[in-house]
Design a protein around this motif. Structure first.
Motif, PDB file in Angstrom:
ATOM      1  N   ALA A   1       0.829  -1.134   0.183  1.00 26.32           N
ATOM      2  CA  ALA A   1      -0.207  -0.031   0.058  1.00 26.32           C
ATOM      3  C   ALA A   1       0.944   1.119  -0.071  1.00 26.32           C
ATOM      4  O   ALA A   1       0.561   2.106  -0.892  1.00 26.32           O
ATOM      5  CB  ALA A   1      -0.899  -0.034   1.239  1.00 26.32           C
ATOM      6  N   GLY A   2       1.676   1.359   0.885  1.00 23.24           N
ATOM      7  CA  GLY A   2       2.844   2.397   0.799  1.00 23.24           C
ATOM      8  C   GLY A   2       3.631   2.602  -0.644  1.00 23.24           C
ATOM      9  O   GLY A   2       3.684   3.797  -0.934  1.00 23.24           O
ATOM     10  N   GLN A   3       4.073   1.667  -1.266  1.00 21.33           N
ATOM     11  CA  GLN A   3       4.725   1.725  -2.539  1.00 21.33           C
ATOM     12  C   GLN A   3       3.482   2.448  -3.494  1.00 21.33           C
ATOM     13  O   GLN A   3       3.954   2.975  -4.490  1.00 21.33           O
ATOM     14  CB  GLN A   3       5.083   0.574  -2.844  1.00 21.33           C
ATOM     15  N   ARG A   4       2.411   1.608  -3.482  1.00 21.77           N
ATOM     16  CA  ARG A   4       1.311   2.287  -4.321  1.00 21.77           C
ATOM     17  C   ARG A   4       0.876   3.667  -3.883  1.00 21.77           C
ATOM     18  O   ARG A   4       0.733   4.631  -5.259  1.00 21.77           O
ATOM     19  CB  ARG A   4       0.118   1.377  -4.120  1.00 21.77           C
ATOM     20  N   LEU A   5       1.112   4.180  -2.819  1.00 18.50           N
ATOM     21  CA  LEU A   5       0.887   5.806  -2.435  1.00 18.50           C
ATOM     22  C   LEU A   5       1.696   6.491  -3.099  1.00 18.50           C
ATOM     23  O   LEU A   5       1.378   7.459  -3.648  1.00 18.50           O
ATOM     24  CB  LEU A   5       0.787   5.780  -1.197  1.00 18.50           C
ATOM     25  N   ILE A   6       2.925   6.083  -3.167  1.00 16.51           N
ATOM     26  CA  ILE A   6       4.117   6.813  -3.867  1.00 16.51           C
ATOM     27  C   ILE A   6       3.836   7.046  -5.298  1.00 16.51           C
ATOM     28  O   ILE A   6       3.954   8.094  -5.979  1.00 16.51           O
ATOM     29  CB  ILE A   6       5.416   6.041  -3.680  1.00 16.51           C
TER      30      ILE A   6
ATOM     31  N   THR B   1       3.455  14.334  -2.506  1.00 17.37           N
ATOM     32  CA  THR B   1       4.512  13.413  -2.408  1.00 17.37           C
ATOM     33  C   THR B   1       5.216  13.357  -1.060  1.00 17.37           C
ATOM     34  O   THR B   1       5.694  12.142  -0.625  1.00 17.37           O
ATOM     35  CB  THR B   1       5.649  13.881  -3.512  1.00 17.37           C
ATOM     36  N   SER B   2       5.108  14.322  -0.155  1.00 15.40           N
ATOM     37  CA  SER B   2       5.902  14.479   1.119  1.00 15.40           C
ATOM     38  C   SER B   2       5.060  13.303   1.975  1.00 15.40           C
ATOM     39  O   SER B   2       5.932  12.534   2.490  1.00 15.40           O
ATOM     40  CB  SER B   2       5.603  15.730   1.758  1.00 15.40           C
ATOM     41  N   ARG B   3       3.706  13.414   2.046  1.00 17.41           N
ATOM     42  CA  ARG B   3       2.949  12.279   2.916  1.00 17.41           C
ATOM     43  C   ARG B   3       3.251  10.982   2.341  1.00 17.41           C
ATOM     44  O   ARG B   3       3.490  10.051   3.065  1.00 17.41           O
ATOM     45  CB  ARG B   3       1.581  12.724   3.120  1.00 17.41           C
ATOM     46  N   ALA B   4       3.471  10.824   0.984  1.00 14.86           N
ATOM     47  CA  ALA B   4       3.717   9.338   0.524  1.00 14.86           C
ATOM     48  C   ALA B   4       4.820   8.956   0.664  1.00 14.86           C
ATOM     49  O   ALA B   4       5.011   7.665   1.239  1.00 14.86           O
ATOM     50  CB  ALA B   4       3.405   9.520  -0.957  1.00 14.86           C
ATOM     51  N   TYR B   5       6.009   9.721   0.584  1.00 16.53           N
ATOM     52  CA  TYR B   5       7.455   9.035   0.927  1.00 16.53           C
ATOM     53  C   TYR B   5       7.458   8.937   2.595  1.00 16.53           C
ATOM     54  O   TYR B   5       8.119   8.188   3.099  1.00 16.53           O
ATOM     55  CB  TYR B   5       8.510  10.238   0.508  1.00 16.53           C
ATOM     56  N   THR B   6       6.806  10.070   3.264  1.00 18.12           N
ATOM     57  CA  THR B   6       6.533   9.713   4.869  1.00 18.12           C
ATOM     58  C   THR B   6       6.074   8.451   5.190  1.00 18.12           C
ATOM     59  O   THR B   6       6.482   7.808   6.115  1.00 18.12           O
ATOM     60  CB  THR B   6       6.219  11.089   5.467  1.00 18.12           C
ATOM     61  N   ALA B   7       4.879   8.210   4.746  1.00 17.60           N
ATOM     62  CA  ALA B   7       4.339   7.216   4.859  1.00 17.60           C
ATOM     63  C   ALA B   7       4.930   5.775   4.687  1.00 17.60           C
ATOM     64  O   ALA B   7       5.199   4.860   5.636  1.00 17.60           O
ATOM     65  CB  ALA B   7       2.765   6.923   4.144  1.00 17.60           C
TER      66      ALA B   7
ATOM     67  N   ALA C   1      13.951   2.408   4.899  1.00 20.30           N
ATOM     68  CA  ALA C   1      13.424   3.547   5.307  1.00 20.30           C
ATOM     69  C   ALA C   1      14.334   4.893   5.176  1.00 20.30           C
ATOM     70  O   ALA C   1      13.850   5.934   4.763  1.00 20.30           O
ATOM     71  CB  ALA C   1      13.132   3.295   6.681  1.00 20.30           C
ATOM     72  N   GLU C   2      15.788   4.738   5.402  1.00 16.32           N
ATOM     73  CA  GLU C   2      16.649   5.748   5.005  1.00 16.32           C
ATOM     74  C   GLU C   2      16.617   6.341   3.565  1.00 16.32           C
ATOM     75  O   GLU C   2      16.407   7.508   3.497  1.00 16.32           O
ATOM     76  CB  GLU C   2      18.027   5.511   5.764  1.00 16.32           C
ATOM     77  N   GLN C   3      16.631   5.376   2.737  1.00 14.42           N
ATOM     78  CA  GLN C   3      16.762   5.828   1.507  1.00 14.42           C
ATOM     79  C   GLN C   3      15.646   6.225   1.164  1.00 14.42           C
ATOM     80  O   GLN C   3      15.364   7.322   0.048  1.00 14.42           O
ATOM     81  CB  GLN C   3      17.103   4.416   0.672  1.00 14.42           C
ATOM     82  N   THR C   4      14.409   5.744   1.201  1.00 13.63           N
ATOM     83  CA  THR C   4      13.193   6.409   1.021  1.00 13.63           C
ATOM     84  C   THR C   4      12.711   7.889   1.546  1.00 13.63           C
ATOM     85  O   THR C   4      12.392   8.769   0.955  1.00 13.63           O
ATOM     86  CB  THR C   4      11.938   5.423   1.448  1.00 13.63           C
ATOM     87  N   LEU C   5      13.224   8.002   2.967  1.00 12.55           N
ATOM     88  CA  LEU C   5      13.040   9.445   3.383  1.00 12.55           C
ATOM     89  C   LEU C   5      14.062  10.396   2.650  1.00 12.55           C
ATOM     90  O   LEU C   5      13.620  11.686   2.433  1.00 12.55           O
ATOM     91  CB  LEU C   5      13.038   9.366   4.771  1.00 12.55           C
ATOM     92  N   LEU C   6      15.241   9.911   2.635  1.00  6.43           N
ATOM     93  CA  LEU C   6      16.215  10.767   1.784  1.00  6.43           C
ATOM     94  C   LEU C   6      15.879  11.183   0.532  1.00  6.43           C
ATOM     95  O   LEU C   6      15.847  12.396   0.050  1.00  6.43           O
ATOM     96  CB  LEU C   6      17.548  10.115   1.726  1.00  6.43           C
ATOM     97  N   LYS C   7      15.327  10.138  -0.131  1.00  4.42           N
ATOM     98  CA  LYS C   7      14.720  10.668  -1.656  1.00  4.42           C
ATOM     99  C   LYS C   7      13.584  11.549  -1.531  1.00  4.42           C
ATOM    100  O   LYS C   7      13.482  12.389  -2.235  1.00  4.42           O
ATOM    101  CB  LYS C   7      14.178   9.283  -2.336  1.00  4.42           C
TER     102      LYS C   7
END
Length: 319
Positions: free
Chosen positions: A88-93, A99-105, A119-125
């Motif tokens: 679900a999180g990958q789909r949200l992105i 985009t901010s809430r999607a990557y945060t989620a 988690a680190e790479q997703t948030l950094l992106k």
């Protein structure tokens, strides 16, 4: 016994309709999940049954609606579901314009699954591609903390607070760090430092609570009088002020400082419940029923029992 609703000092505080996702990896969860249908009927499911049979169907229904999907992810994280939300999180992105809430989620989902590198790479992106970076940085600080990178975590947390000094999770967390380091004096020092940021109001609430806890009521009231013009439309702030005043027996201040500013549409029902509690303690039956009836009109199924109890207490008041 009356219970005033207050903002509790717990890292990762979350409400189901908040925009900030809960990132507390040590949170307690219930053994049963409660849902309500359109008629207000309550249904309870075991966590296993809900996770295996109900949640996948809810995700499927929300699959193409980013707002619904995000809301479901946020509430499911609050209920302690983690691995069930990766797809679900990958789909949200992919589908969310926010985009901010999607990557945060997605970052929080990975964090709660202890997939720290992901988690680190997703948030950094997310930080690189999004203009709104506040919650991305706060959650990145949580990842660094989980990785044992204490200094890097703290510096990232402070960067986030400088961007927005009124994040509840971030302010509570940094306060806990400093309190553990040097007790009350160190705790108040960091809160005062945050309060010097021009847009700050949340740190002032915690300073005021500390004053109340140490029976320095006058100092607390002075802070409230100063910041109330800033926070009239901030539901968390109004709930916390009214709850803290009521908890410490300052019901007169609830009625003179909070009630005149109260607007259910702007501050939600929680402040109203605190006003009702103050009315019961101070035997103000008329205003108590006025606020109660406004909240009752919301038809919140989860409040039915509590509203009934408040009504009974109001009816016991002898005028």
């Amino acid at each position: 016994m009356l219970i005033f609703l207050i903002l509790l000092p717990i890292i990762g505080v979350s409400q189901r309709n908040n925009t900030e996702i809960n990132n507390d990896t040590n949170m307690q969860v219930d053994d049963f999940i409660k849902l309500y249908d359109a008629k207000g009927n309550e249904y309870s499911y075991s966590r296993k049954d809900y996770g295996e049979n109900i949640l996948p169907d809810q995700i499927k229904k929300a699959w193409n609606n980013p707002d619904s999907l995000y809301s479901l992810i946020a509430s499911s994280l609050a209920d302690g579901f983690n691995k069930e939300l990766i797809d679900a999180g990958q789909r949200l992105i992919l589908i969310d314009k926010d985009t901010s809430r999607a990557y945060t989620a997605m970052g929080v989902i990975y964090l709660k699954n202890n997939q720290l590198n992901e988690a680190e790479q997703t948030l950094l992106k997310g930080i690189n591609v999004c203009s709104a970076k506040v919650y991305l940085k706060t959650n990145l600080a949580k990842v660094y903390d989980a990785q044992g990178l204490t200094e890097k975590s703290y510096n990232t947390l402070w960067e986030s607070i400088e961007l927005d000094p009124n994040q509840d999770n971030a302010v509570i967390w940094i306060g806990a760090i400093h309190k553990e380091k040097g007790g009350r004096e160190e705790y108040l020092r960091i809160m005062r430092k945050i309060s010097e940021i021009p847009s700050s109001w949340r740190a002032q609430l915690w300073i005021a609570r500390d004053y109340l806890d140490n029976k320095e009521n006058g100092n607390a009231v002075k802070i409230y009088q100063t910041i109330l013009p800033k926070v009239t439309n901030e539901p968390d702030a109004m709930m916390m002020i009214s709850g803290d005043l009521g908890k410490h027996g300052l019901n007169s201040e609830v009625m003179t400082m909070i009630y005149p500013l109260y607007d259910l549409n702007k501050q939600d029902y929680r402040t109203g419940l605190n006003i009702i509690a103050a009315c019961i303690d101070s035997k103000n039956k008329t205003i108590g029923f006025k606020v109660l009836n406004e909240i009752r009109a919301l038809n919140r199924y989860d409040l039915i029992a509590y509203i009934a109890q408040l009504e009974n207490w109001l009816n016991e008041i002898k005028e």
